[in-house]
Design a protein around this motif. Sequence first.
Motif, mmCIF file in Angstrom:
data_model
loop_
_atom_site.group_PDB
_atom_site.id
_atom_site.type_symbol
_atom_site.label_atom_id
_atom_site.label_comp_id
_atom_site.label_asym_id
_atom_site.label_seq_id
_atom_site.Cartn_x
_atom_site.Cartn_y
_atom_site.Cartn_z
ATOM 1 N N LYS A 104 0.831 -1.192 0.000
ATOM 2 C CA LYS A 104 0.000 0.000 0.000
ATOM 3 C C LYS A 104 0.871 1.248 0.000
ATOM 4 C CE LYS A 104 -4.381 0.276 2.076
ATOM 5 N NZ LYS A 104 -5.186 0.368 3.304
ATOM 6 N N SER A 105 2.053 1.114 0.578
ATOM 7 C CA SER A 105 2.955 2.264 0.741
ATOM 8 C C SER A 105 4.030 2.311 -0.327
ATOM 9 C CB SER A 105 3.620 2.190 2.119
ATOM 10 O OG SER A 105 4.331 0.957 2.253
ATOM 11 N N ASP A 106 3.728 1.805 -1.514
ATOM 12 C CA ASP A 106 4.747 1.720 -2.556
ATOM 13 C C ASP A 106 5.382 3.078 -2.868
ATOM 14 O OD1 ASP A 106 6.142 0.277 -4.718
ATOM 15 O OD2 ASP A 106 4.929 1.525 -6.024
ATOM 16 N N PHE A 107 4.565 4.125 -2.899
ATOM 17 C CA PHE A 107 5.102 5.448 -3.215
ATOM 18 C C PHE A 107 6.008 5.966 -2.096
ATOM 19 C CE2 PHE A 107 1.217 6.013 -0.974
ATOM 20 C CZ PHE A 107 1.311 7.193 -0.241
ATOM 21 N N LEU A 108 5.706 5.591 -0.840
ATOM 22 C CA LEU A 108 6.573 5.970 0.275
ATOM 23 C C LEU A 108 7.908 5.243 0.180
ATOM 24 C CD1 LEU A 108 4.078 5.892 3.286
ATOM 25 C CD2 LEU A 108 5.044 7.910 2.182
ATOM 26 N N VAL A 109 7.840 3.972 -0.149
ATOM 27 C CA VAL A 109 9.059 3.171 -0.268
ATOM 28 C C VAL A 109 9.985 3.752 -1.330
ATOM 29 C CG1 VAL A 109 9.951 0.902 -0.931
ATOM 30 C CG2 VAL A 109 7.956 1.067 0.561
ATOM 31 N N LYS A 110 9.413 4.173 -2.447
ATOM 32 C CA LYS A 110 10.210 4.745 -3.523
ATOM 33 C C LYS A 110 10.820 6.085 -3.114
ATOM 34 C CE LYS A 110 7.648 2.494 -7.260
ATOM 35 N NZ LYS A 110 6.712 2.685 -8.404
ATOM 36 N N GLN A 111 10.033 6.910 -2.434
ATOM 37 C CA GLN A 111 10.543 8.210 -2.010
ATOM 38 C C GLN A 111 11.667 8.082 -0.996
ATOM 39 O OE1 GLN A 111 7.411 10.812 -0.731
ATOM 40 N NE2 GLN A 111 6.264 10.599 -2.633
#
Length: 262
Positions: free
Chosen positions: A201-208
């Motif tokens: 769910k937090s894919d965008f956080l992981v990338k950032q």
Amino acid sequence: MPPHTKTLTPDLVDVLIIGGGPAGLTSDVSITRNVHTAIRTAHFHMLPTWDGKSPIERMITGIFEVTDENGKVWKGRSLVLATGIIDVPLEIPGFDECWGRSIESSGILAINDVAPTPIALHVSCNAARFTKFVTIYTNGDTSKKDDFQAAIGPTAPFAIDGRRITKFVLGPNQLGIMIHFEDGTTKDEAFLGHKPVSKLKSDFLVKQLGLEITPQGDIKTNPPFGETSLTGCFAAGDNSSFLKTTPNAVNSGANSAARVAT
């Protein structure tokens, strides 16, 4: 300390927690009991900036900043990601309609995460507790048939079916499930067991944040506290565990809190 509290929010807290599920709440309670200040999201399975705004930045000073959907910036010395996962449905017609109703017992769908022989047999053994016979469906993958057969042996109540599945249909009164195959035949089962592939769910956080992930797609952490590849950032719950269960999420939430509360 949830954002909606009436008390004054300090400019800098000890820990920021993103995620309000079993892992996030356990981490929150454990941290506050150690007389540390923590800010977490207020709703179950919710993320700041869900609409795609920039949610988080890593500052040069080592302080984490999270910007919520209202533009408010929350600052913390440590960060716990407890954002969970999303189950990815199969691209087989009827799967969504049948999921959670007739999928879980006397047939096993051995594809994706359940394709490895040891896992397929483990799931099949669990299903065998409820039915006298279990069929393992490989959905057209015949390469594993010999491996499955050798592992099963001649006496186990299991069979291998390598036919490709075209769709699922619920049985009468929404009980049971009918499996339709590419060759035009069908088969009725009481239940069909399968573990869907999941994504963060937090894919965008992981990338950032530039976090490392495992080959299975989970956030890579170091035991026992769940620290990620970024110092001061921890992950807890389904997003960093092979076992997607509530007890395991609670345990990992407590482990992350034990570290950030020191």
